[in-house]
Motif scaffolding. Structure first.
Motif, short mmCIF file in Angstrom:
data_model
loop_
_atom_site.label_atom_id
_atom_site.label_comp_id
_atom_site.label_asym_id
_atom_site.label_seq_id
_atom_site.Cartn_x
_atom_site.Cartn_y
_atom_site.Cartn_z
N HIS A 14 0.67 -1.37 -0.08
CA HIS A 14 -0.21 -0.16 -0.22
C HIS A 14 0.98 1.30 -0.06
N GLU A 15 1.83 1.20 1.03
CA GLU A 15 2.55 2.54 1.18
C GLU A 15 3.53 2.55 -0.03
N ALA A 16 4.22 1.57 -0.55
CA ALA A 16 5.17 1.67 -1.55
C ALA A 16 4.58 2.12 -2.79
N THR A 17 3.29 1.47 -3.28
CA THR A 17 2.89 2.09 -4.60
C THR A 17 2.44 3.46 -4.28
N LYS A 18 1.70 3.85 -3.12
CA LYS A 18 1.28 5.18 -2.94
C LYS A 18 2.21 6.26 -3.01
N PHE B 197 11.27 2.63 -15.58
CA PHE B 197 12.14 3.29 -14.65
C PHE B 197 12.10 2.96 -13.41
N TRP B 198 11.21 2.26 -12.71
CA TRP B 198 11.10 2.23 -11.43
C TRP B 198 10.33 0.74 -11.24
N ASN B 199 11.10 -0.08 -10.41
CA ASN B 199 10.70 -1.55 -10.11
C ASN B 199 10.29 -1.72 -8.73
N LEU B 200 9.15 -1.88 -8.38
CA LEU B 200 8.77 -2.21 -7.03
C LEU B 200 8.77 -3.80 -6.61
N GLU C 150 4.17 -17.97 2.54
CA GLU C 150 3.95 -16.57 2.94
C GLU C 150 4.86 -16.04 4.09
N MET C 151 5.49 -14.99 4.09
CA MET C 151 6.36 -14.56 5.09
C MET C 151 5.53 -13.70 5.99
N GLU C 152 5.87 -14.07 7.33
CA GLU C 152 5.29 -13.18 8.36
C GLU C 152 5.70 -11.62 8.30
N HIS C 153 6.93 -11.44 8.17
CA HIS C 153 7.36 -10.00 8.04
C HIS C 153 7.83 -9.64 6.63
N LYS C 154 7.00 -9.02 5.90
CA LYS C 154 7.15 -8.93 4.33
C LYS C 154 8.07 -7.43 4.07
N ASN C 155 8.57 -7.41 3.03
CA ASN C 155 9.88 -6.44 2.90
C ASN C 155 9.47 -5.80 1.38
N ILE C 156 9.84 -4.56 1.41
CA ILE C 156 9.88 -3.82 0.25
C ILE C 156 11.27 -3.54 -0.27
N ASP C 157 11.55 -3.68 -1.50
CA ASP C 157 12.88 -3.33 -2.16
C ASP C 157 12.58 -2.62 -3.53
#
Length: 885
Positions: free
Chosen positions: A102-106, A199-202, A217-224
């Motif tokens: 949600h936050e990464a895309t927003k 130009f941007w990969n989420l 499914e991971m309990e604590h997910k990450n954003i890179d």
């Protein structure tokens, strides 16, 4: 959209995510820190692996960076297209178990549409085929029309590398317009044409792959996330490619001024060369700044390869002299706002690159000549038909013997439609690497231990050796021959892991402590100590002398304090040495490696030429003055940033923790260092440099001794002087210099007489040659063969025979052992008639498996097949007729 410079874009991105609670981290060095899986950092995520894998704790669960990156798989395409490059910067924002999709895309949408004001109608998004969650977020929360979202398969929009964390990704594209398109009705994001620029990969890291296709499914997910800074600048500046972005174009313009050729105003081939040089000088400046030096293997070879490819393309642009080091200034100036550390390294960077250019100048002509000869020997018909192949053995010889990069060989022969036997070249390279590995097999037995320690779940070893030389410790684990055992007995060798230890583990160039462990009815020698790659274990190498050592035993640990102090003397001396070198040679001096043990200091440092005797004496005097001043050493712990703020020097590429030890010697030296040191410099006693030599390109090496080592050295030198005086039959060593000068003068005079006699002999032999002269057109030709005549005498003989006889051509040969030499000398009118000694000797030598060259009037050649010399000499008149025809 408002035109925005690359440096401004970088700052806008980092500031934006700081506002979102992210900690801005500086770019990590291009040399990976504690990660042997990469030669060079190639993505913004690469330095973050330790945080994603839980190996280290990040400074914040939200981090943002602009990371310097190098990628070289497509190096041969760089320059040929406007899309390929080796150096780039990757903008990224990361979440370690905090926010997610949600936050990464927003925030991504907010940055590009509100901060950068990129028109929404020119943006497209791709998502993974089955990622309905991402589709809903983009459409319902961000507000992107569904028709502007494209679902792509696993190859395009799912990130994973083998087993481990993985997940779907979402990419943002910019529509450059129909003129860049392929015209296909199906053209859209993911198309191979140039219209839609990703130009941007989420990356949404939400699963763990067990390696067999099972996803949990991971309990604590990450954003890179990763966004290419240069690509973003292309969009914001309305240019077609990275070479037209402001900072990059300024670098290219500097190269254009040197070459006198403007971009897009010369030939297509010149544009290729301008792109190659521009890209490669960006890469090399940052690689050198991060501690990489030109070498023939590893990341050093990547650097050498880039520099030499750039230097060759400079020649193709008509630049005859070294020039890359001059362009360094523009690269540095364009990047100072983001990388201010470049200013302090400016002189060092330029000198390393200038030295490598000079080194390449010495090899490229010889390599090009050899390559040309190899091509000349190839079947012309096969070349014409595009079926010619250069043997891998020849390419390997050019690389291994002459330092001629294989990619340059491949590029040059490709221009003639000649292929390379790459498989054979690779085979020879593998054999060379195997020999290198075999030579390193005796480096210790830690490797097999790592497999065992990686499976252990024990508390890390506590090191108490900074303040104590003895301690009582509990045995937590025993390893013998790669296996965990419960006990070891007399005569056995093993590795102990203890709960605490006074033994310093080998690191930072300092050898490990030695000593002993003992208990009730048992004792063992400790011969070495190393740190495990993971777990924080100290691995004590022991040899049991008496009794049995078992897991759980309590042991008394005692280091060999005399040995520790000898090592400490040398280690503190190494710090004084670096400070003295910087004072005498300049601030470009940085430690490039060291080894300090109980016997000596071996210190490698960045410098570009051999030190003079005066400079060595200056450095010695400075260090010994600091020793005689008995300056206390101050060791303190602080944060890494606080240490850097104080100006403490750090080692290129060294991995430091958040809390570091700083070793200060008054106001003379201050370095980050985890080693052991003397309490004050007076404990060192004396300091003496034994040698100064080259360790690698741009790296010098000093070997020195301290304390009793200096006394031992003085004793050995004194004995050598006495022995030399005795050999020269002198009673008084004070007369040694005078006697040596007298002996050298006698030897010089004897050599002069020998040379004079040789010349007279050559003249006599030359006079006898004229009876054998034959007429070939307008010239007279003399040929003669000798045995045992050295090459110098042969040349003298040829020149003596030619004196005053303008129409004479003299061709002489000699064989000494298994080596053959041919000499050609031509008179003035012979040269005027069309003869060229260098060209003639090349043809003669070919007939005997040799090569050579020289001036029109004089030339020499070496031959391998001495049994064919007579045949080659017999063919000389015919070769001369052909040349005169």
């Amino acid at each position: 959209m408002k035109w925005t410079g690359l440096n401004e874009l970088r700052e806008m991105f980092l500031s934006f995510f700081e506002e979102k609670g992210h900690t801005r981290l500086p770019s990590y060095p291009l040399v990976p820190q504690g990660d042997n899986s990469l030669l060079l950092i190639n993505s913004g995520m690469a330095p973050m692996k330790k945080f994603f894998l839980g190996q280290e704790t990040p400074p914040n669960v939200r981090v943002t960076t602009c990371q310097k990156c190098i990628r070289t798989p497509d190096i041969e395409q760089v320059g040929k297209t406007a899309r390929h490059g080796t150096y780039f910067e990757m903008l990224g924002n990361f979440s370690f178990g905090d926010y997610f999709k949600h936050e990464a895309t927003k925030w991504a949408w907010e940055f590009i549409t509100e901060r950068l004001e990129i028109p929404k109608d020119r943006l497209w998004v791709t998502i993974y085929l089955d990622d309905d969650e991402a589709f809903d977020i983009w459409t319902k929360e961000v507000g992107i029309p569904p028709e502007r979202i494209v679902r792509l398969g696993k190859d395009d929009n799912f990130w994973e590398i083998g087993a481990g964390p993985c997940g779907p990704c979402s990419e943002i594209y910019f529509d450059r317009g129909e003129k860049f398109g392929c015209g296909s009705p199906d053209c859209g994001p993911g198309c191979e044409c140039d219209r839609y620029m990703e130009f941007w990969n989420l990356v949404f890291s939400q699963f763990v792959n067990d390696g067999e296709g099972n996803y949990t499914e991971m309990e604590h997910k990450n954003i890179d996330t990763g966004m290419g800074l240069e690509r973003l600048a292309c969009i914001m500046q309305g240019v077609d490619n990275l070479f037209e972005v402001d900072t990059v174009q300024n670098i290219m313009q500097h190269i254009s001024r040197i070459a006198g050729i403007a971009y897009h105003q010369g030939t297509p081939e010149q544009d290729v060369s301008l792109r190659v040089v521009t890209d490669h000088i960006r890469s090399t400046v940052f690689m050198v700044a991060d501690g990489v030096v030109p070498q023939n293997e590893g990341r050093g070879y990547v650097l050498r390869r880039l520099l030499r490819r750039a230097a060759r393309h400079g020649r193709l642009l008509g630049i005859k002299e070294a020039f890359l080091y001059k362009v360094c200034d523009t690269v540095i100036d364009e990047n100072l706002s983001a990388y201010p550390e470049l200013e302090g390294k400016r002189g060092y960077i330029k000198k390393v690159i200038q030295n490598e250019e000079a080194r390449f100048e010495k090899t490229i002509d010889q390599g090009m000549e050899m390559l040309s000869e190899l091509i000349d020997k190839m079947d012309a018909a096969a070349i014409e038909a595009g079926k010619a192949v250069l043997p891998g053995d020849d390419a390997f010889k050019l690389y291994d013997t002459y330092g001629f990069p294989v990619d340059l060989v491949r590029e040059i022969i490709a221009e003639r439609q000649i292929a390379l036997d790459q498989d054979r070249f690779d085979e020879l390279m593998d054999q060379q690497r195997a020999r290198a590995r075999a030579a390193r097999e005796d480096m210790g037995d830690v490797a097999w231990v790592e497999d065992v320690t990686a499976t252990l779940d024990l508390p890390a070893t506590e090191f108490v050796g900074y303040g104590r030389d003895e301690a009582t410790a509990k045995v937590l684990c025993i390893i013998e021959n790669g296996e965990i055992v419960e006990q070891v007995g007399q005569g056995q060798q093993a590795i102990l892991i203890l709960d605490q230890t006074p033994f310093y583990a080998e690191s930072g160039g300092q050898v490990a402590d030695r000593g002993a462990v003992s208990g009730a009815g048992l004792s063992a020698l400790v011969t070495g100590c190393q740190k495990s790659a993971t777990g924080g274990y100290f691995l004590h190498h022991i040899q049991v002398q008496e009794g049995v050592i078992a897991t759980g035993d309590s042991l008394h640990c005692a280091i060999d304090n005399d040995y520790r102090q000898a090592v400490a003397r040398n280690h503190t001396a190494a710090h004084l040495l670096q400070a003295a070198l910087r004072q005498v040679l300049g601030d470009h001096v940085h430690q490039a490696g060291q080894l300090v043990d109980s016997h000596r200091v071996r210190f490698d440092f960045s410098h570009f030429s051999a030190m003079s005797g005066k400079e060595i004496m200056q450095v010695e005097e400075i260090v010994n003055r600091k020793i005689m001043a008995a300056i206390p050493t101050d060791i303190s712990e602080m944060s890494q940033q606080a240490a850097r703020d104080l100006g403490a020097m750090a080692l290129f590429g060294e991995k430091y923790g958040d809390v570091v030890r700083v070793c200060r010697v008054g106001d003379f030296s201050m370095e980050l260092c985890g080693g052991t040191h003397v309490q004050n410099t007076g404990c060192i006693g004396l300091f003496k440099i034994l040698s100064e030599s080259s360790a690698a390109a741009g790296i010098r090496r000093i070997e020195a001794v301290t304390g009793t080592g200096v006394i031992r050295f003085i004793g050995e030198q004194t004995q050598q002087i006495r022995d030399t005086a005795h050999t020269l039959k002198l009673q008084n060593t004070a007369e040694l210099v005078h006697k040596a000068e007298s002996v050298m003068a006698e030897l010089k005079e004897a050599g002069r007489k020998i040379e004079e006699l040789s010349s007279k002999l050559a003249a006599i032999e030359a006079e006898g040659l004229f009876d054998k002269a034959i007429q070939v057109g307008p010239v007279k030709v003399i040929t003669a063969s000798f045995t045992g005549t050295d090459a110098g005498a042969l040349r003298t003989m040829g020149e003596k025979a030619r004196e005053g006889k303008d129409d004479l051509v003299v061709v002489l040969s000699t064989v000494v052992g298994e080596k053959g030499t041919i000499c050609v000398a031509c008179g003035k009118s012979a040269v005027a008639a069309g003869l060229h000694a260098g060209k003639l000797i090349k043809e003669i030598a070919k007939l005997a498996g040799g090569s050579g060259g020289g001036r029109p009037d004089s030339a020499m050649a070496g031959v391998k097949e001495i049994f064919k010399i007579d045949e080659a000499m017999a063919a000389t008149p015919d070769l001369i007729r052909d040349m005169l025809a």
